[in-house]
Design a protein around this motif. Structure first.
Motif, PDB file in Angstrom:
ATOM      1  N   ARG A  87       0.870  -1.184   0.000  1.00 10.79           N
ATOM      2  CA  ARG A  87       0.000   0.000   0.000  1.00 10.79           C
ATOM      3  C   ARG A  87       0.901   1.227   0.000  1.00 10.79           C
ATOM      4  O   ARG A  87       1.744   1.387   0.885  1.00 10.79           O
ATOM      5  N   ASN A  88       0.751   2.092  -0.977  1.00 10.15           N
ATOM      6  CA  ASN A  88       1.714   3.164  -1.192  1.00 10.15           C
ATOM      7  C   ASN A  88       1.900   4.051   0.031  1.00 10.15           C
ATOM      8  O   ASN A  88       3.028   4.431   0.374  1.00 10.15           O
ATOM      9  N   GLU A  89       0.802   4.395   0.705  1.00 12.71           N
ATOM     10  CA  GLU A  89       0.915   5.236   1.895  1.00 12.71           C
ATOM     11  C   GLU A  89       1.793   4.584   2.958  1.00 12.71           C
ATOM     12  O   GLU A  89       2.596   5.243   3.627  1.00 12.71           O
ATOM     13  N   ASP A  90       1.658   3.263   3.092  1.00  8.21           N
ATOM     14  CA  ASP A  90       2.457   2.547   4.088  1.00  8.21           C
ATOM     15  C   ASP A  90       3.867   2.253   3.593  1.00  8.21           C
ATOM     16  O   ASP A  90       4.788   2.100   4.405  1.00  8.21           O
ATOM     17  N   LEU A  91       4.053   2.157   2.289  1.00  9.82           N
ATOM     18  CA  LEU A  91       5.396   2.030   1.723  1.00  9.82           C
ATOM     19  C   LEU A  91       6.237   3.235   2.125  1.00  9.82           C
ATOM     20  O   LEU A  91       7.392   3.092   2.544  1.00  9.82           O
ATOM     21  N   ILE A  92       5.654   4.397   2.015  1.00 15.32           N
ATOM     22  CA  ILE A  92       6.347   5.634   2.383  1.00 15.32           C
ATOM     23  C   ILE A  92       6.654   5.645   3.874  1.00 15.32           C
ATOM     24  O   ILE A  92       7.790   5.872   4.304  1.00 15.32           O
ATOM     25  N   LYS A  93       5.620   5.368   4.683  1.00 13.01           N
ATOM     26  CA  LYS A  93       5.768   5.432   6.143  1.00 13.01           C
ATOM     27  C   LYS A  93       6.737   4.370   6.662  1.00 13.01           C
ATOM     28  O   LYS A  93       7.589   4.655   7.519  1.00 13.01           O
ATOM     29  N   ALA A  94       6.616   3.144   6.140  1.00 14.80           N
ATOM     30  CA  ALA A  94       7.446   2.054   6.645  1.00 14.80           C
ATOM     31  C   ALA A  94       8.924   2.284   6.331  1.00 14.80           C
ATOM     32  O   ALA A  94       9.796   2.016   7.170  1.00 14.80           O
ATOM     33  N   ASN A  95       9.236   2.782   5.132  1.00 19.82           N
ATOM     34  CA  ASN A  95      10.627   3.087   4.808  1.00 19.82           C
ATOM     35  C   ASN A  95      11.153   4.244   5.648  1.00 19.82           C
ATOM     36  O   ASN A  95      12.311   4.234   6.079  1.00 19.82           O
ATOM     37  N   ASP A  96      10.301   5.225   5.904  1.00 17.00           N
ATOM     38  CA  ASP A  96      10.723   6.319   6.782  1.00 17.00           C
ATOM     39  C   ASP A  96      10.976   5.811   8.201  1.00 17.00           C
ATOM     40  O   ASP A  96      11.906   6.274   8.879  1.00 17.00           O
ATOM     41  N   ASP A  97      10.170   4.851   8.646  1.00 23.03           N
ATOM     42  CA  ASP A  97      10.394   4.256   9.967  1.00 23.03           C
ATOM     43  C   ASP A  97      11.722   3.504  10.009  1.00 23.03           C
ATOM     44  O   ASP A  97      12.425   3.518  11.029  1.00 23.03           O
ATOM     45  N   LEU A  98      12.081   2.839   8.894  1.00 20.13           N
ATOM     46  CA  LEU A  98      13.384   2.173   8.823  1.00 20.13           C
ATOM     47  C   LEU A  98      14.516   3.187   8.892  1.00 20.13           C
ATOM     48  O   LEU A  98      15.523   2.971   9.589  1.00 20.13           O
ATOM     49  N   ARG A  99      14.375   4.295   8.174  1.00 21.14           N
ATOM     50  CA  ARG A  99      15.405   5.342   8.208  1.00 21.14           C
ATOM     51  C   ARG A  99      15.599   5.852   9.635  1.00 21.14           C
ATOM     52  O   ARG A  99      16.720   6.014  10.117  1.00 21.14           O
ATOM     53  N   GLU A 100      14.482   6.124  10.293  1.00 24.46           N
ATOM     54  CA  GLU A 100      14.541   6.633  11.658  1.00 24.46           C
ATOM     55  C   GLU A 100      15.214   5.620  12.588  1.00 24.46           C
ATOM     56  O   GLU A 100      16.029   5.982  13.440  1.00 24.46           O
ATOM     57  N   PHE A 101      14.876   4.334  12.398  1.00 23.61           N
ATOM     58  CA  PHE A 101      15.453   3.283  13.235  1.00 23.61           C
ATOM     59  C   PHE A 101      16.960   3.183  13.016  1.00 23.61           C
ATOM     60  O   PHE A 101      17.736   3.063  13.975  1.00 23.61           O
ATOM     61  N   ILE A 102      17.374   3.217  11.751  1.00 29.99           N
ATOM     62  CA  ILE A 102      18.806   3.141  11.445  1.00 29.99           C
ATOM     63  C   ILE A 102      19.547   4.323  12.064  1.00 29.99           C
ATOM     64  O   ILE A 102      20.585   4.162  12.720  1.00 29.99           O
ATOM     65  N   GLU A 103      19.001   5.517  11.873  1.00 31.13           N
ATOM     66  CA  GLU A 103      19.650   6.709  12.409  1.00 31.13           C
ATOM     67  C   GLU A 103      19.735   6.659  13.933  1.00 31.13           C
ATOM     68  O   GLU A 103      20.745   7.055  14.528  1.00 31.13           O
ATOM     69  N   SER A 104      18.680   6.164  14.574  1.00 29.52           N
ATOM     70  CA  SER A 104      18.641   6.147  16.040  1.00 29.52           C
ATOM     71  C   SER A 104      19.512   5.058  16.644  1.00 29.52           C
ATOM     72  O   SER A 104      19.822   5.099  17.839  1.00 29.52           O
ATOM     73  N   SER A 105      19.919   4.077  15.837  1.00 29.72           N
ATOM     74  CA  SER A 105      20.703   2.953  16.354  1.00 29.72           C
ATOM     75  C   SER A 105      22.177   3.030  15.981  1.00 29.72           C
ATOM     76  O   SER A 105      22.950   2.124  16.295  1.00 29.72           O
ATOM     77  N   LEU A 106      22.583   4.085  15.316  1.00 30.52           N
ATOM     78  CA  LEU A 106      24.007   4.282  15.019  1.00 30.52           C
ATOM     79  C   LEU A 106      24.715   4.758  16.292  1.00 30.52           C
ATOM     80  O   LEU A 106      24.207   5.618  17.011  1.00 30.52           O
ATOM     81  N   PRO A 107      25.876   4.211  16.591  1.00 32.10           N
ATOM     82  CA  PRO A 107      26.538   4.518  17.873  1.00 32.10           C
ATOM     83  C   PRO A 107      27.049   5.950  17.997  1.00 32.10           C
ATOM     84  O   PRO A 107      27.107   6.500  19.085  1.00 32.10           O
ATOM     85  N   ARG A 108      27.479   6.546  16.891  1.00 33.19           N
ATOM     86  CA  ARG A 108      27.981   7.916  16.866  1.00 33.19           C
ATOM     87  C   ARG A 108      29.048   8.163  17.941  1.00 33.19           C
ATOM     88  O   ARG A 108      29.009   9.140  18.696  1.00 33.19           O
ATOM     89  N   GLY A 109      29.988   7.218  18.023  1.00 33.99           N
ATOM     90  CA  GLY A 109      31.133   7.399  18.905  1.00 33.99           C
ATOM     91  C   GLY A 109      30.921   6.928  20.333  1.00 33.99           C
ATOM     92  O   GLY A 109      31.868   6.944  21.130  1.00 33.99           O
TER      93      GLY A 109
END
Length: 495
Positions: A468-490
């Motif tokens: 579902r296109n609306e959820d395709l957008i949201k789910a990928n954005d949720d993945l981006r947010e998860f990746i960014e939030s789980s990077l150690p950054r030192g």
């Protein structure tokens, strides 16, 4: 070692005209592509081919087909995050998330996920390739992946591949080889698995640490199948399905007016509360429940499911999913609803019965996926073979014994403070229901000491919420947010 392009082409020519249908065991083909994601041009290299699986004595026993996308216009290079992606089944190819969710190309379908002819693929403006490189892996007998005969001409034993623990063991070794060959040891690493792939990646999280010394930043569970809950029956399993009944009934406008008039996310907490606090203990009493309580529970189940009190009582309060798919619209339209996505409807031969004749949603999806993946691999990735692409492959009598994957994930998290977990589920998924996924997440760490490292995201679609296109957008954005939030950054890895 990888063959040069000229040798590769000769191998393909030889394969195409030989009488014995075989696959290469160690070869790849590279092409380049460009896609616009979030308004930015992303250049990437697409590598597709085969990498061997070896036994303990160094003999090739299988060859796995993979596709690897690496962004080329990013200064981070091999320090970029990398995601290893699996689908489920077991016996399912990595086709689903590859050309419908995270990859740079997606199916030509309508905004709700229904097939559109002519079939094919188009650019995916929502792909996570802007933030992470992706490897789509096909386990043995899925995609083009196959077992390989030994020097004596005999095929290796199925037990080396077709079981919860065997699957985890050989795939972890394969991932180690891939990571080394592609110089990705410094990359933040993630694994994502859909459906049975959820079981797979929970187990891989610990196997990669303990046997391959590979530590992860994230585990992503997409519509996960937890076989300590799924299809085991009983008060726990049955009650956890009730909120899904509420969602599906709401979608088909089968609830009472006071519920139907509210938004889905307003009513689901009510259904969840009833499932945990009322239905589960009532089912635990079995045939010894009092008539007054039994009738009261049936009435509330009817309220939250759209089924009649009468049929609920006829089922002794324990309503199987298959019966729900057949029953919900029986007296309204006589149609059935889909298993993996209950927004879809099907037409059975007769309206009587206790389960649908077929899965309406899966047959619809296969319209799009099968021609698209065969076209895409051959024409856009440039990989040609006469071997059949198994969307679903035969994995024999899958060994489900000694499934400790939920505990594996807990141990992996306890040992690795960097590791976080994201669960993504569709509310209309009747196969691996969203509330069961929530429950499984709650049970990974009974101590509660790591609960801040878990997150859950729900979507208004089914098992493959990304269709579902609306959820395709949201789910990928949720993945981006998860990746960014789980990077150690030192930050150092300590509690």
């Amino acid at each position: 070692m990888k063959l040069k392009l000229t040798l590769l082409l000769l191998a393909f020519i030889s394969l195409s005209f030989s009488q014995d249908l075989k696959i290469p065991t160690d070869t790849s083909y590279v092409s380049n592509g460009t896609v616009t994601i979030k308004g930015k041009q992303i250049n990437y290299k697409a590598e597709t081919g085969f990498q061997p699986v070896w036994d303990s004595e160094g003999n090739i026993i299988a060859s796995l087909y993979y596709t690897y996308y690496k962004r080329t216009n990013d200064s981070k290079g091999n320090n970029r995050p990398i995601i290893y992606s699996f689908n489920g089944g077991p016996g399912s190819a990595s086709v689903w998330m590859h050309i419908a969710y995270t990859g740079p190309k997606i199916l030509k379908i309508d905004d709700e996920g229904h097939p559109v002819q002519p079939y094919g693929v188009k650019d995916n403006p929502n792909s996570i390739l802007d933030v992470a490189d992706i490897v789509f892996i096909n386990p043995v007998n899925t995609g083009y992946s196959r077992k390989v005969a030994g020097k004596d001409g005999k095929m290796p034993d199925d037990k080396l591949f077709f079981g919860v623990n065997a699957d985890i063991k050989y795939l972890a070794g394969w991932m180690n080889t891939f990571t080394t060959r592609h110089n990705r040891w410094e990359s933040p690493k993630y694994i994502i698995g859909e459906s049975y792939g959820g079981t797979r990646v929970m187990g891989l999280s610990l196997e990669l640490q303990n046997s391959q010394w590979m530590y992860l930043n994230g585990v992503i569970l997409v519509s996960p199948a937890d076989y300590k809950v799924l299809r085991v029956g009983g008060p726990l399993s049955s009650s956890l399905n009730l909120p899904y009944y509420t969602a599906a009934a709401w979608y088909h406008k089968m609830l009472a007016p006071e519920l139907q008039s509210k938004d889905l996310l307003e009513i689901l907490p009510e259904a969840e509360n009833f499932a945990i606090n009322d239905l589960m203990p009532a089912l635990a009493k079995g045939g010894f429940i009092g008539e007054t309580e039994k009738n009261a529970i049936a009435k509330q189940m009817s309220y939250y499911s759209g089924l009649s009190t009468k049929v609920i009582l006829q089922q002794n309060l324990d309503v199987p999913n298959r019966f729900f798919w057949k029953e919900l619209l029986r007296d309204k339209t006589g149609e059935t609803i889909g298993r993996l996505d209950s927004r879809y409807i099907g037409i059975d031969k007769v309206e009587t019965g206790t389960s649908p004749d077929y899965s309406a949603e899966l047959t619809s999806w296969l319209h799009s996926f099968t021609p698209a993946i065969n076209y895409y691999i051959q024409n856009e990735l440039g990989f040609k073979t006469d071997v059949k692409y198994n969307v679903f492959g035969n994995v024999g009598n899958w060994d489900r014994t000694n499934d400790d994957t939920r505990e594996d994930l807990r141990q992996a998290m306890a040992q690795n403070p960097y590791l976080k977990v994201l669960t993504q589920s569709g509310y209309y998924d009747g196969a691996t229901t969203y509330f069961s996924a929530k429950y499984s997440q709650w049970q990974v760490d009974p101590s509660g000491k790591m609960k801040d490292r878990f997150s859950f995201k729900g979507y208004r679609s089914g098992h493959m919420m990304y269709l579902r296109n609306e959820d395709l957008i949201k789910a990928n954005d949720d993945l981006r947010e998860f990746i960014e939030s789980s990077l150690p950054r030192g930050k150092s890895a300590k509690y």
